[in-house]
Design a protein around this motif. Sequence first.
Motif, short mmCIF file in Angstrom:
data_model
loop_
_atom_site.label_atom_id
_atom_site.label_comp_id
_atom_site.label_asym_id
_atom_site.label_seq_id
_atom_site.Cartn_x
_atom_site.Cartn_y
_atom_site.Cartn_z
N LYS A 63 10.02 33.42 28.62
CA LYS A 63 11.57 33.91 28.30
C LYS A 63 12.29 33.27 29.40
O LYS A 63 13.48 32.65 29.07
N LEU A 64 11.88 33.05 30.58
CA LEU A 64 12.78 32.45 31.54
C LEU A 64 12.84 30.72 31.29
O LEU A 64 14.03 30.48 31.53
N GLY A 65 11.80 30.35 30.78
CA GLY A 65 12.04 28.79 30.47
C GLY A 65 13.16 28.80 29.30
O GLY A 65 14.09 27.84 29.45
N LYS A 66 13.10 29.39 28.19
CA LYS A 66 14.15 29.44 27.46
C LYS A 66 15.68 29.69 27.79
O LYS A 66 16.46 29.05 27.41
N GLU A 67 15.46 30.57 28.46
CA GLU A 67 16.89 30.94 29.29
C GLU A 67 17.56 29.91 30.02
O GLU A 67 18.52 29.26 30.19
N MET A 68 16.42 29.11 30.65
CA MET A 68 16.97 27.98 31.63
C MET A 68 17.09 26.53 31.00
O MET A 68 17.99 25.72 31.52
N GLU A 69 16.54 26.50 29.84
CA GLU A 69 16.49 24.91 29.23
C GLU A 69 17.69 24.71 28.90
O GLU A 69 18.08 23.60 29.23
N SER A 70 18.74 25.38 28.59
CA SER A 70 20.29 24.91 28.16
C SER A 70 20.84 24.56 29.59
O SER A 70 21.81 23.77 29.44
N TYR A 71 20.55 25.30 30.47
CA TYR A 71 21.29 24.92 32.03
C TYR A 71 20.69 23.73 32.30
O TYR A 71 21.53 22.38 32.79
N ILE A 72 19.37 23.20 32.19
CA ILE A 72 18.77 22.01 32.80
C ILE A 72 19.10 20.78 31.92
O ILE A 72 19.66 19.67 32.73
N THR A 73 19.16 20.97 30.84
CA THR A 73 19.35 19.72 29.77
C THR A 73 20.82 19.35 29.89
O THR A 73 21.15 18.34 29.73
N THR A 74 21.78 20.24 30.23
CA THR A 74 23.18 19.84 30.53
C THR A 74 23.71 19.48 31.88
O THR A 74 24.71 19.34 32.24
N GLY A 75 22.57 19.85 33.05
CA GLY A 75 22.82 19.12 34.23
C GLY A 75 23.34 20.47 34.97
O GLY A 75 23.88 20.13 36.27
N ARG A 76 23.59 21.66 34.65
CA ARG A 76 24.33 22.78 35.27
C ARG A 76 23.15 23.52 36.15
O ARG A 76 22.23 23.41 35.98
N LEU A 77 23.63 23.99 37.06
CA LEU A 77 22.87 24.89 37.97
C LEU A 77 22.24 26.05 37.28
O LEU A 77 23.00 26.87 36.54
N ALA A 78 20.92 26.60 37.64
CA ALA A 78 20.49 27.77 37.11
C ALA A 78 21.17 29.09 37.58
O ALA A 78 21.64 28.74 38.76
N PRO A 79 21.30 29.97 37.09
CA PRO A 79 21.75 31.20 37.70
C PRO A 79 21.33 31.67 38.86
O PRO A 79 20.16 31.68 39.05
N ASP A 80 22.15 31.93 39.94
CA ASP A 80 21.69 32.44 41.17
C ASP A 80 20.62 33.58 41.32
O ASP A 80 19.46 33.13 42.02
N GLN A 81 20.85 34.51 40.64
CA GLN A 81 19.84 35.80 40.59
C GLN A 81 18.42 35.48 40.16
O GLN A 81 17.54 35.69 40.46
N VAL A 82 18.39 34.47 38.83
CA VAL A 82 16.98 34.01 38.34
C VAL A 82 16.41 33.43 39.44
O VAL A 82 15.19 33.56 39.79
N VAL A 83 17.09 32.43 40.05
CA VAL A 83 16.32 31.53 41.21
C VAL A 83 15.95 32.40 42.25
O VAL A 83 15.03 32.13 42.74
#
Length: 192
Positions: free
Chosen positions: A45-65
């Motif tokens: 679930k975390l991976g799917k949530e993060m994938e769109s951030y990573i592939t576009t070069g955006r930072l992951a949301p603070d709280q998740v990290v």
Amino acid sequence: MLNIVLFGAPGCGKGTQAARLKEKYGIDHVSTGNVIREEIARGTKLGKEMESYITTGRLAPDQVVIDMIADYIAAHKHAKGNIFDGFPRTTHQAEEFDRMLSEQGLKVDVMIYMDVPEEELVKRILLRGKESGRADDASEEVIRDRIKVYHEQTAIVADFYAKQGKFADINGLGTMDEVFDRICQVIDSIRK
């Protein structure tokens, strides 16, 4: 426990140097980027949530990290030390990180900033992309956007640690050994 934040723009060599530091000092290497990529590869679930951030070069949301790091610290509070690579990336994350560590009786000992010019960063990341196949390393546009985001949102974290007297700036150009020696000089000076 020795807690080091290895800091710098994408492509400065944090991962390479962290692996060498881990071996020399016997401390753990915590790469938020690697944790996130592993989650994506496993299809969590975390991976799917993060994938769109990573592939576009955006930072992951603070709280998740922050939550990922909190889990790590709780599980490894008796380690000899840690090299945090890719965290904290915002002032909010740095504040939360200090709070988390303090609750465990720990602290950040030093932030080591690896300074590398932008054109060298782009060259390094494009080369890494050819070798690794990482989508976020294959497009010069995405790379430049990642560096821009770093300067706008992440570079200010250096000020947070500089105000605490925990900031060291090293030249990130040169051979891997030269850069490694510069980093080790900083670490050895705080261990005395």
